[in-house]
Scaffold this motif. Structure first.
Motif, short mmCIF file in Angstrom:
data_model
loop_
_atom_site.label_atom_id
_atom_site.label_comp_id
_atom_site.label_asym_id
_atom_site.label_seq_id
_atom_site.Cartn_x
_atom_site.Cartn_y
_atom_site.Cartn_z
N LEU A 39 0.83 -1.21 0.00
CA LEU A 39 0.00 0.00 0.00
C LEU A 39 0.86 1.25 0.00
N GLU A 40 1.97 1.20 0.71
CA GLU A 40 2.88 2.35 0.75
C GLU A 40 3.70 2.46 -0.53
N ARG A 41 4.23 1.33 -0.98
CA ARG A 41 5.10 1.34 -2.18
C ARG A 41 4.34 1.82 -3.41
N TYR A 42 3.08 1.37 -3.56
CA TYR A 42 2.33 1.66 -4.78
C TYR A 42 1.29 2.76 -4.57
N ASN A 43 1.49 3.59 -3.58
CA ASN A 43 0.51 4.62 -3.25
C ASN A 43 0.18 5.51 -4.43
N ALA A 86 8.66 -1.64 -11.01
CA ALA A 86 8.31 -0.56 -10.09
C ALA A 86 6.81 -0.47 -9.87
N ALA A 87 6.01 -0.80 -10.90
CA ALA A 87 4.56 -0.71 -10.81
C ALA A 87 3.94 -1.84 -10.01
N GLY A 88 4.72 -2.90 -9.76
CA GLY A 88 4.20 -4.00 -8.96
C GLY A 88 3.57 -5.13 -9.73
N LYS A 112 19.24 -6.14 -11.06
CA LYS A 112 18.79 -4.75 -10.84
C LYS A 112 17.32 -4.73 -10.41
N LEU A 113 16.52 -5.57 -11.03
CA LEU A 113 15.08 -5.57 -10.74
C LEU A 113 14.80 -6.13 -9.35
N TYR A 114 15.54 -7.14 -8.96
CA TYR A 114 15.37 -7.70 -7.61
C TYR A 114 15.75 -6.66 -6.57
N ALA A 115 16.80 -5.89 -6.84
CA ALA A 115 17.21 -4.85 -5.91
C ALA A 115 16.14 -3.77 -5.79
N LEU A 116 15.46 -3.48 -6.90
CA LEU A 116 14.40 -2.47 -6.90
C LEU A 116 13.17 -2.97 -6.15
N ASN A 117 12.77 -4.21 -6.41
CA ASN A 117 11.51 -4.71 -5.83
C ASN A 117 11.62 -6.21 -5.55
N PRO A 118 12.17 -6.59 -4.40
CA PRO A 118 12.36 -8.02 -4.09
C PRO A 118 11.08 -8.77 -3.75
N THR A 119 9.94 -8.08 -3.71
CA THR A 119 8.68 -8.74 -3.35
C THR A 119 8.06 -9.49 -4.52
N LEU A 120 8.58 -9.28 -5.74
CA LEU A 120 7.97 -9.86 -6.93
C LEU A 120 8.54 -11.24 -7.24
N ASN A 121 7.81 -11.99 -8.07
CA ASN A 121 8.29 -13.26 -8.58
C ASN A 121 8.94 -13.01 -9.93
N LEU A 122 10.27 -12.92 -9.94
CA LEU A 122 11.03 -12.66 -11.15
C LEU A 122 11.69 -13.94 -11.62
N GLN A 123 11.52 -14.25 -12.90
CA GLN A 123 12.14 -15.44 -13.47
C GLN A 123 12.98 -15.01 -14.66
N ARG A 124 14.15 -15.60 -14.79
CA ARG A 124 15.01 -15.23 -15.92
C ARG A 124 15.31 -16.44 -16.79
N ILE A 125 15.34 -16.20 -18.09
CA ILE A 125 15.66 -17.23 -19.08
C ILE A 125 16.86 -16.72 -19.86
N GLU A 126 17.99 -17.36 -19.68
CA GLU A 126 19.25 -16.89 -20.26
C GLU A 126 19.52 -17.59 -21.59
N GLU A 127 18.55 -17.56 -22.48
CA GLU A 127 18.73 -18.15 -23.80
C GLU A 127 17.81 -17.47 -24.80
N ARG A 128 18.11 -17.68 -26.07
CA ARG A 128 17.30 -17.10 -27.13
C ARG A 128 16.07 -17.98 -27.38
N LEU A 129 14.99 -17.35 -27.79
CA LEU A 129 13.79 -18.11 -28.13
C LEU A 129 13.92 -18.71 -29.53
N ASN A 130 13.30 -19.86 -29.70
CA ASN A 130 13.26 -20.49 -31.02
C ASN A 130 11.95 -21.28 -31.13
#
Length: 260
Positions: free
Chosen positions: A8-12, A51-53, A92-110
């Motif tokens: 509530l405070e973060r996204y006021n 940042a938007a949540g 960088k994104l985790y440092a900005l908002n560690p409350t989120l579920n962030l997943q990374r894929i370190e490969e190209r799509l095919n």
């Protein structure tokens, strides 16, 4: 699911906006967005969605940070050179908002992996600079019935549109297939970093509008701008009933030969 006191405070500043409120912020919290590309377009997209949540964000990029990227790819810094972009972005994104579920894929799509990666997301965001990738992502989103937000930026100008499969015009309705000739790129024609930033912000804004229901997304509309004159134009477009991708006799699978 409710908003915590910290949320509530973060996204006021979101919550007090007419049309968003706590209900809209909860929609953002529940949303699942997959961003393809953590470069010039992807950097502002990912920063602002985080940042938007937006509660669940996939970060996909198989490239590594290069010195020439730092002029516009603001998620990365000098210490990230030679690091995978998805990994650098995640940090960088985790440092900005560690409350989120962030997943990374370190490969190209095919054609073999894209449908698996996008299947659990609501909205796909295309932030690449390769024509074959743009068509691959568009075609996969049509097949998987996923809303797509896409943009391009080069030199001093850019364009953006949003796509609701089988309802609004898709990328292939405008351009049937990847060009067979060598096209200008940022490396050959240059790109003003702020142009990529501008259109990345436009894409992030589109995603937020689609999730919350506020405003009118760029369905059946192509937004263009040349920053030298700041001439914004919105061009009405129509879905092509004979489109090779989303038309009545459109594709039923991904043909790898098209995206090479």
């Amino acid at each position: 699911m409710e908003l915590t006191q910290e949320e509530l405070e973060r996204y006021n500043r979101n919550i007090v906006l007419a049309g968003i409120g706590q209900a809209g912020q909860l929609k953002l919290k529940k949303a699942r967005v997959f961003v393809v590309g953590a470069g010039g377009l992807g950097s502002p997209i990912l920063y602002y969605l985080t940042a938007a949540g937006v509660g669940n964000i996939g970060i996909c990029d198989g490239d590594v940070v290069d010195t020439s990227n730092l002029q516009r790819q603001i998620l990365h810094n000098t210490q990230d050179i030679n690091k995978n972009k998805a990994k650098s972005a995640y940090e960088k994104l985790y440092a900005l908002n560690p409350t989120l579920n962030l997943q990374r894929i370190e490969e190209r799509l095919n054609t073999q992996n894209i449908l698996t990666y996008i299947k659990n997301y609501d909205i796909i965001v295309e932030a690449t600079d390769v024509f074959s990738a743009k068509f691959l992502i568009n075609d996969a989103c049509v097949l998987a019935n996923k809303i797509l937000v896409r943009a391009s930026a080069l030199a001093f100008s850019g364009q953006a549109m949003s796509i609701k499969p089988k309802t609004s015009a898709c990328y292939a309705c405008l351009f049937n297939e990847p060009p067979k000739i060598t096209m200008p790129t940022g490396a050959t024609a240059g790109i003003l970093g702020a142009v990529a930033g501008l259109f990345g912000c436009i894409e992030a804004n589109e995603v937020i509008k689609i999730i919350t229901g506020v405003g009118e997304p760029l369905f059946d509309r192509l937004l263009t701008c040349d920053v030298r004159s700041m001439d914004f134009r919105t061009i009405a477009i129509k879905r092509n009933p004979t489109c090779r991708v989303c038309g009545e006799n459109g594709i039923t699978s991904l043909d790898a030969t098209l995206y090479q």
